[in-house]
Scaffold this active site. Structure first.
Site, PDB file in Angstrom:
ATOM      1  N   ASP A 197       0.999  -1.216   0.159  1.00  0.00           N
ATOM      2  CA  ASP A 197       0.062  -0.238   0.040  1.00  0.00           C
ATOM      3  C   ASP A 197       0.887   1.268   0.039  1.00  0.00           C
ATOM      4  OD1 ASP A 197      -2.342   1.366  -0.035  1.00  0.00           O
ATOM      5  OD2 ASP A 197      -2.726   1.437   2.191  1.00  0.00           O
TER       6      ASP A 197
ATOM      7  N   CYS B  17     -23.587   0.990   4.256  1.00  0.00           N
ATOM      8  CA  CYS B  17     -22.641   2.046   4.140  1.00  0.00           C
ATOM      9  C   CYS B  17     -23.511   3.260   4.647  1.00  0.00           C
ATOM     10  CB  CYS B  17     -22.262   2.417   2.800  1.00  0.00           C
ATOM     11  SG  CYS B  17     -21.301   3.782   2.525  1.00  0.00           S
TER      12      CYS B  17
END
Length: 301
Positions: free
Chosen positions: A126, A190
């Site tokens: 990452d 969400c």
């Protein structure tokens, strides 16, 4: 040699392993990413526009790269934080994953098989422009779910992905077939509707982006609206909701003996008087100012 590489990485905690041949990503992968940028869904992450050539071809990140070794490490540490406290993403309760994953890869001894680091191989965790979920899928580690996460069978999506680019020409695996099941729980969970079709996230509505990556105060109406939801006010660092509701994660996937080197008692009201954040904490990504902003948002509820 692949069996030896896998064995060494498994011994240091890898829960999934695979190999893909290094080449340019397919046009549809690049086009999907470019559409995401063109519609402004990256929000304030201007750096996501950088290094498109590297992002689309790992061979440009390591001279002579022939293979991409993909590994996953579980960060599922269980319920170690008081639910009455504002939310900190589960991965951030561990030491900074960039450090411990790279350390484990180096400690595995794969360098003895691959050559000199940054010449015969390079670790990416990452921290380099790599399409990590695409490569993990291509190498056969798992499938990509509707929440955009890689799902490793029997483990779930609470994993940190790492890529080892290498000049070694290794036999490649096959992409995993199938899908996540499309139950719809991730989209329903969400809080501000950030999760769209095919796992595409509009960061302007994403609590994780807004509490970690966003710099300064929330001034955009979309940002303020998201952070004024009940979930937004209860967020200190990150959001796991689309991950925690996924049925693929309802397994005991603990591979971290050091998991309780965790930051478990941090309270929002403590942030203002905090000393500098620990050097090995993911919380440093948001910084003291960002955490204070999030804490004050929590305290105003």
């Amino acid at each position: 040699m692949v069996d030896k590489i896998e064995g060494r990485l498994r011994r240091v905690g890898a829960c999934a392993f695979g190999v893909a041949t290094a080449d340019e990503v397919p046009p549809e992968v690049k086009e999907r990413y470019e559409r995401w940028l063109a519609t402004g869904q990256e929000a304030g992450m201007g750096y996501m526009h950088n290094h498109m050539d590297l992002r689309c071809d790992p061979r440009k990140l390591l001279d002579g790269c022939r293979s991409v070794i993909c590994v996953a490490f579980s960060y599922a540490v269980g319920p170690v934080r008081d639910s009455r406290l504002p939310v900190i993403s589960e991965y951030a309760l561990l030491p900074d994953y960039h450090d411990w994953v790279k350390r484990r890869v180096r400690e595995s001894g794969v360098g003895e098989l691959l050559g000199a680091e940054n010449q015969g191989w390079r670790i990416c965790v990452d921290s380099a422009p790599v399409a990590e979920r695409y490569w993990a899928w291509r190498a056969g580690l798992g499938i990509i779910g509707d929440n955009g996460m890689l799902i490793v069978p029997g483990v779930g999506s609470k994993v940190i992905l790492a890529e080892i680019l290498t000049t070694a020409e290794l036999p490649a695996g096959n992409p995993m077939e199938g899908d996540c099941g499309h139950c719809g729980r991730c989209r329903k969970a969400c809080p501000a509707g950030a999760l769209g079709e095919e796992g595409i996230i509009d960061c302007n509505h994403c609590l994780s982006y807004l509490s970690i990556e966003h710099k300064g105060e929330w001034e955009d109406e979309r940002h303020m609206s998201a952070m004024q939801t009940e979930a937004g006010r209860n967020t200190l660092f990150g959001c796991d909701r689309c991950v925690s509701v996924c049925p693929h994660n309802h397994t005991d996937a603990r591979s971290m003996e050091s998991a309780l080197e965790a930051i478990t008692g941090l309270r929002a009201e403590d942030i203002e008087s905090m000393a500098p954040l620990p050097k090995n904490s993911c919380l440093r990504r948001a910084g003291r100012k960002g955490l204070l902003r999030n804490a004050l948002n929590h305290l105003s509820s």
